[in-house]
Structures are given as C-alpha cells and as structure tokens.
Design an enzyme around this catalytic site. Structure first.
Site, PDB file in Angstrom:
ATOM      1  N   THR A  78       3.656 -22.391 -77.205  1.00  0.00           N
ATOM      2  CA  THR A  78       2.640 -22.535 -76.164  1.00  0.00           C
ATOM      3  C   THR A  78       1.330 -23.081 -76.729  1.00  0.00           C
ATOM      4  OG1 THR A  78       1.222 -21.201 -74.724  1.00  0.00           O
ATOM      5  CG2 THR A  78       2.165 -20.079 -76.595  1.00  0.00           C
ATOM      6  N   ASP A  79       0.536 -23.696 -75.860  1.00  0.00           N
ATOM      7  CA  ASP A  79      -0.803 -24.148 -76.287  1.00  0.00           C
ATOM      8  C   ASP A  79      -1.750 -22.959 -76.462  1.00  0.00           C
ATOM      9  OD1 ASP A  79      -1.177 -23.473 -73.605  1.00  0.00           O
ATOM     10  OD2 ASP A  79      -2.167 -25.343 -73.054  1.00  0.00           O
ATOM     11  N   GLU A  80      -1.334 -21.770 -75.979  1.00  0.00           N
ATOM     12  CA  GLU A  80      -2.229 -20.612 -76.067  1.00  0.00           C
ATOM     13  C   GLU A  80      -2.478 -20.183 -77.515  1.00  0.00           C
ATOM     14  OE1 GLU A  80      -1.789 -17.550 -73.134  1.00  0.00           O
ATOM     15  OE2 GLU A  80      -0.750 -18.881 -71.758  1.00  0.00           O
ATOM     16  N   LYS A 103       3.222 -15.479 -80.408  1.00  0.00           N
ATOM     17  CA  LYS A 103       3.782 -16.839 -80.461  1.00  0.00           C
ATOM     18  C   LYS A 103       3.239 -17.574 -81.696  1.00  0.00           C
ATOM     19  CE  LYS A 103       6.164 -18.587 -77.830  1.00  0.00           C
ATOM     20  NZ  LYS A 103       7.642 -18.607 -77.639  1.00  0.00           N
ATOM     21  N   PRO A 150      -8.959  -9.160 -69.631  1.00  0.00           N
ATOM     22  CA  PRO A 150      -9.656  -9.010 -70.911  1.00  0.00           C
ATOM     23  C   PRO A 150      -9.263 -10.152 -71.863  1.00  0.00           C
ATOM     24  CG  PRO A 150      -8.410  -7.014 -70.334  1.00  0.00           C
ATOM     25  CD  PRO A 150      -8.036  -8.059 -69.343  1.00  0.00           C
ATOM     26  N   GLY A 151     -10.245 -10.709 -72.571  1.00  0.00           N
ATOM     27  CA  GLY A 151      -9.952 -11.773 -73.551  1.00  0.00           C
ATOM     28  C   GLY A 151      -9.489 -13.074 -72.905  1.00  0.00           C
ATOM     29  N   TYR A 202       0.150 -11.729 -76.505  1.00  0.00           N
ATOM     30  CA  TYR A 202       1.198 -12.745 -76.287  1.00  0.00           C
ATOM     31  C   TYR A 202       0.973 -13.951 -77.206  1.00  0.00           C
ATOM     32  CZ  TYR A 202       3.352 -16.915 -74.226  1.00  0.00           C
ATOM     33  OH  TYR A 202       4.030 -18.096 -74.060  1.00  0.00           O
ATOM     34  N   PRO A 251      -4.965 -12.828 -55.390  1.00  0.00           N
ATOM     35  CA  PRO A 251      -5.903 -12.408 -56.437  1.00  0.00           C
ATOM     36  C   PRO A 251      -6.335 -13.568 -57.334  1.00  0.00           C
ATOM     37  CG  PRO A 251      -3.659 -11.733 -56.983  1.00  0.00           C
ATOM     38  CD  PRO A 251      -3.588 -12.402 -55.651  1.00  0.00           C
TER      39      PRO A 251
HETATM   40  P1  NAD Z   1      10.498 -16.306 -68.955  1.00  0.00           P
HETATM   41  O1  NAD Z   1       9.809 -14.994 -69.129  1.00  0.00           O
HETATM   42  O2  NAD Z   1      10.677 -16.844 -67.579  1.00  0.00           O
HETATM   43  O3  NAD Z   1      11.959 -16.252 -69.617  1.00  0.00           O
HETATM   44  C1  NAD Z   1      12.194 -15.641 -70.848  1.00  0.00           C
HETATM   45  C2  NAD Z   1      13.707 -15.425 -70.973  1.00  0.00           C
HETATM   46  O4  NAD Z   1      13.962 -14.860 -72.268  1.00  0.00           O
HETATM   47  C3  NAD Z   1      14.282 -14.456 -69.936  1.00  0.00           C
HETATM   48  O5  NAD Z   1      15.452 -14.983 -69.378  1.00  0.00           O
HETATM   49  C4  NAD Z   1      14.588 -13.197 -70.740  1.00  0.00           C
HETATM   50  O6  NAD Z   1      15.694 -12.456 -70.234  1.00  0.00           O
HETATM   51  C5  NAD Z   1      14.888 -13.791 -72.107  1.00  0.00           C
HETATM   52  N1  NAD Z   1      14.657 -12.829 -73.205  1.00  0.00           N
HETATM   53  C6  NAD Z   1      13.581 -12.026 -73.391  1.00  0.00           C
HETATM   54  N2  NAD Z   1      13.737 -11.274 -74.494  1.00  0.00           N
HETATM   55  C7  NAD Z   1      14.947 -11.619 -75.027  1.00  0.00           C
HETATM   56  C8  NAD Z   1      15.668 -11.211 -76.179  1.00  0.00           C
HETATM   57  N3  NAD Z   1      15.178 -10.275 -77.001  1.00  0.00           N
HETATM   58  N4  NAD Z   1      16.858 -11.801 -76.435  1.00  0.00           N
HETATM   59  C9  NAD Z   1      17.371 -12.744 -75.605  1.00  0.00           C
HETATM   60  N5  NAD Z   1      16.742 -13.149 -74.489  1.00  0.00           N
HETATM   61  C10 NAD Z   1      15.539 -12.606 -74.201  1.00  0.00           C
HETATM   62  O7  NAD Z   1       9.700 -17.322 -69.876  1.00  0.00           O
HETATM   63  P2  NAD Z   1       9.400 -18.889 -69.658  1.00  0.00           P
HETATM   64  O8  NAD Z   1       8.176 -19.041 -68.872  1.00  0.00           O
HETATM   65  O9  NAD Z   1      10.645 -19.556 -69.225  1.00  0.00           O
HETATM   66  O10 NAD Z   1       9.072 -19.322 -71.156  1.00  0.00           O
HETATM   67  C11 NAD Z   1      10.111 -19.709 -72.055  1.00  0.00           C
HETATM   68  C12 NAD Z   1       9.504 -20.045 -73.394  1.00  0.00           C
HETATM   69  O11 NAD Z   1       8.557 -21.092 -73.257  1.00  0.00           O
HETATM   70  C13 NAD Z   1       8.779 -18.881 -74.041  1.00  0.00           C
HETATM   71  O12 NAD Z   1       9.052 -18.896 -75.415  1.00  0.00           O
HETATM   72  C14 NAD Z   1       7.309 -19.174 -73.787  1.00  0.00           C
HETATM   73  O13 NAD Z   1       6.498 -18.641 -74.796  1.00  0.00           O
HETATM   74  C15 NAD Z   1       7.312 -20.695 -73.802  1.00  0.00           C
HETATM   75  N6  NAD Z   1       6.266 -21.339 -72.986  1.00  0.00           N
HETATM   76  C16 NAD Z   1       6.089 -20.994 -71.678  1.00  0.00           C
HETATM   77  C17 NAD Z   1       5.129 -21.665 -70.922  1.00  0.00           C
HETATM   78  C18 NAD Z   1       4.925 -21.343 -69.446  1.00  0.00           C
HETATM   79  O14 NAD Z   1       4.010 -21.877 -68.821  1.00  0.00           O
HETATM   80  N7  NAD Z   1       5.771 -20.534 -68.824  1.00  0.00           N
HETATM   81  C19 NAD Z   1       4.350 -22.665 -71.499  1.00  0.00           C
HETATM   82  C20 NAD Z   1       4.565 -22.983 -72.839  1.00  0.00           C
HETATM   83  C21 NAD Z   1       5.540 -22.322 -73.574  1.00  0.00           C
END
Ligand code: NAD
Length: 356
Positions: free
Chosen positions: A133-135, A163, A292-293, A159, A214
């Site tokens: 993530t960009d975060e 990452k 927060p933050g 979070y 919200p």
């Molecule tokens: P999400 O929360 O929708 O999905 C996460 C998935 O991971 C779920 O299906 C969950 O069941 C599975 N999971 C969680 N813990 C697990 C484990 N221990 N073993 C196996 N599976 C597990 O998340 P998302 O929004 O689809 O994000 C996916 C990835 O992309 C993440 O790594 C996140 O950091 C990254 N990301 C997300 C965004 C965003 O805007 N959503 C942006 C940049 C990067």
C-alpha cells in the site's frame, strides 16, 4: 503459468482471480483463510472455471503453504492476504502483526524453499509479488508532492506499520537469499465486491438504508483513488513482467477529499435512486470524531509502472464510481448477508477500547 494468489477471497484478490482466469495461459490457485473479510460469493463467476481452484489455508501455516506450492508446481506467488482495515488495526493490532508480518515471513520461508528446488531456468522466471500500500509512506502535506518508489517509509497506523514491515522482509529475502521478488504500493481502491467497512461501500449502503453518512473530522483528508480492475491489470503486469528486486507505485491520479467522495456518491444516488419525499442524500452527512493518527494526504507518482510496464488506468474516478454505485444497486444478493450478519456499519477505530 501456475499462479498462487493469497487472499483471493478478498476485495482486490477476487478481482485478481477473475482477471487472471481471463487468460487461458494461467492456472490460478486461490489460498485464503476466509476471515470476516473473505467471501467466496465474490468468486461465483469463476468458481467452476477449469483453470481455477480454491484452497482454504492460513498463510501463517508454513507446512500447508509448502505443500500447496509443491502440489501445484507454482511459478508465481501474488501475496495479497492481509488484515486490511486501518480502523480495525487501531482496535486490535495483534491480528495485523500476526497475518501481515508473521504470515508474510512464513510465506517467504515456504516460497524460498520451493524456489531453491526449481530448475535454473524456472528459478529465473519465478516471482514472489508482495502487494502493498501507499500508506507505508505516511503523511503527505497539501503541497502538490507525490510518493515515488524512492520515498522513505514513515507509516502512521498499526496497519501501515505492519505492511511496511512486510515490505522490508520481502526486500531482505531478495537481497539476502536471492529470491526474485517484486513489490507494488498502491493507492486506495474502490469497486464491486468491496467489504462495506470501507468508506465508499459504507456510504453507498448507509445512504440506501437512510442511515447517517459518517465523515471523519472535516472530511479534508485526501486519497488517490483507483478502480479495482485497473489495479488487477497492474498487478498481473508487475507479477509477470516486473524487474526482480524492484517496486512499482500504482495510482489513478485521482486525488479527492473524503468529503468530495461522499458528496459525489450522494449526487449520483440522487439521480439513480432518488429519496422518497424529494430530500437529498447529502442531508444524511454526519461529521464524526476523526481517526487517531489520520494521514492528511496520499498521492502516487505512477510514472514508473506507466513507462516500464505500459500500464495506464482505464477508469476516471467519475466513471469508476458510477460503475461501482450501479453495481451495489444491482447486487444486494452480495451485500445484504454481510450487512445483516457480519458488519452492520458501526464505528470502528475510535481508540476508546482496550487493545487486543
Ligand atoms: P480484504 O480485507 O478485502 O481481503 C483480505 C483477504 O485476505 C480476505 O479474503 C481474508 O480472508 C484473507 N486473509 C486474511 N488473513 C489471512 C491469512 N492469515 N491467511 C490467508 N488469508 C487471509 O483486503 P483487500 O482490500 O482486498 O487488500 C488486499 C491486499 O492489497 C492487502 O495486502 C492490502 O494491504 C493491499 N492493498 C489494499 C488497498 C485497498 O485500497 N484496499 C490498497 C493498496 C494495497
């Protein structure tokens, strides 16, 4: 190519699995623990696809992952499994440390052992892709600056810190053990099948149920939005064509304040599904205590992936958001069970509860 996607039952992972199944050259193995955020209903379109298979497993279970890598003769790992919601990381950081840091370490260990047993030719083409993530770059001021691949890490939330830690582990496995890794750091995604704890689906569904919308603080925080299918195309390019050891920033050049996102959703719903009595959805906006933050601004310079891998987003924020809103209007079968049993929209991450 035999591609292992972790977290493929989540929002972005399911978009990646659906996208990869469109290419007859790929065999896709989706490994997911099915936490509250995992949902096999998001994969209905491909569940019977001959090149797709689902295995329920935890990325922290190194033995299970090693066996899956071996049994499926994996060429590429696309690692998306994570705890992904900043507000939940404030209430309960332990799960973020466990899955995002320890889980990535276990996956790297299993992937390294698997890679070391491949032929020299297959070792060359093998990739471990960490989807980040960009975060991790932290808080940008309102000065027109952007995150580049050289920006120093400065995460603010549990979070983003988890990452950032996993990004560092992935780079270390390249530098120390020679594992061919690639990384991508993407801005905020939105689109169909998005779990309704995140801003855009939460506001759409609260509006449809005539509940308050919200907005944290004054709503001035800015995010750079990207439609999820554009991200899925970028991820396939990074995983299959990215240079080992490199990272790629991915973003839509669509900076919007949170308030402006909520107001655009309200205007779109006013025309697609007018409220009874002629009121505007905007009247439901409720300003609530800030997170927060809370980082003020994120903005991505995506020139490297555009130049080196030929990626560009197909959607503007306006076209992508209109598609997303129509999808939620047309697909209550997907979100109604989540709203009634998994998460009804209550406030998370206000840091009032004890940590767990
Ligand atoms: P999400 O929360 O929708 O999905 C996460 C998935 O991971 C779920 O299906 C969950 O069941 C599975 N999971 C969680 N813990 C697990 C484990 N221990 N073993 C196996 N599976 C597990 O998340 P998302 O929004 O689809 O994000 C996916 C990835 O992309 C993440 O790594 C996140 O950091 C990254 N990301 C997300 C965004 C965003 O805007 N959503 C942006 C940049 C990067």
């Amino acid at each position: 190519m035999n591609i292992l996607v972790t977290g493929g039952a989540g929002f972005i992972g399911s978009a990646v699995c659906r996208h990869l199944c469109g290419n007859a050259d790929h065999r896709v193995v989706n490994v997911d623990k099915l936490t509250y955020a995992g949902n096999l209903a998001s994969l209905r379109q491909i569940e019977n696809h001959p090149n797709y298979r689902f295995v329920r497993a935890d990325v922290c279970d190194e033995n299970a992952i090693s066996q899956i890598l071996r049994d499926n003769d994996i060429d590429v790992v696309m690692h998306l499994a994570a705890e992904s919601h900043v507000d939940r990381s404030i209430d309960g950081p332990a799960a973020f440390v466990e899955t995002n840091i320890v889980g990535t370490f276990k996956l790297l260990s299993a992937a390294l052992a698997h890679w070391q047993q491949l032929s020299a030719e297959r070792q060359e083409t093998f990739r471990f892709h960490h989807v980040s993530t960009d975060e991790v770059f932290g808080d940008l001021p309102f000065d027109g600056s952007f995150f580049t691949e050289e920006t120093a890490y400065a995460p603010s939330s549990p979070y983003s810190a988890s990452k950032a830690a996993s990004d560092h582990l992935v780079r270390a496995w390249h530098q120390t053990y020679g594992l061919p890794v690639v990384l991508s750091n993407c801005s905020n995604n939105y689109g169909p099948f998005h779990f309704p704890e995140k801003l855009i689906p939460l506001v759409i569904l609260n509006a449809l149920e005539e509940k308050p919308l919200p907005v944290y603080g004054t709503g001035a925080n800015v995010r750079d939005w990207l439609f999820v299918d554009d991200h899925a195309r970028a991820l396939e390019l990074v995983a299959t064509k990215g240079r080992p050891g490199d990272s790629y920033n991915v973003g839509g050049r669509c900076e919007r304040s949170n308030l402006s996102v909520v107001e655009t959703i309200c205007r779109t719903l006013d025309s697609l599904r007018p409220r009874r009595g002629g009121a505007c959805y905007r009247d439901l906006i409720a300003f609530v205590a800030d997170r927060p933050g809370h980082d003020r601004r994120y903005a991505i310079d995506a020139s490297k992936i555009e130049r080196d891998l030929g990626w560009t987003p197909a959607e503007t924020f306006e076209t992508g958001l209109a598609k997303t809103i129509r999808w939620y209007l047309d697909n209550p079968w997907w979100w109604e069970p989540i709203r009634s049993s998994r998460y009804a929209g209550q406030r998370l991450g206000a840091a009032e509860k004890a940590l767990s």
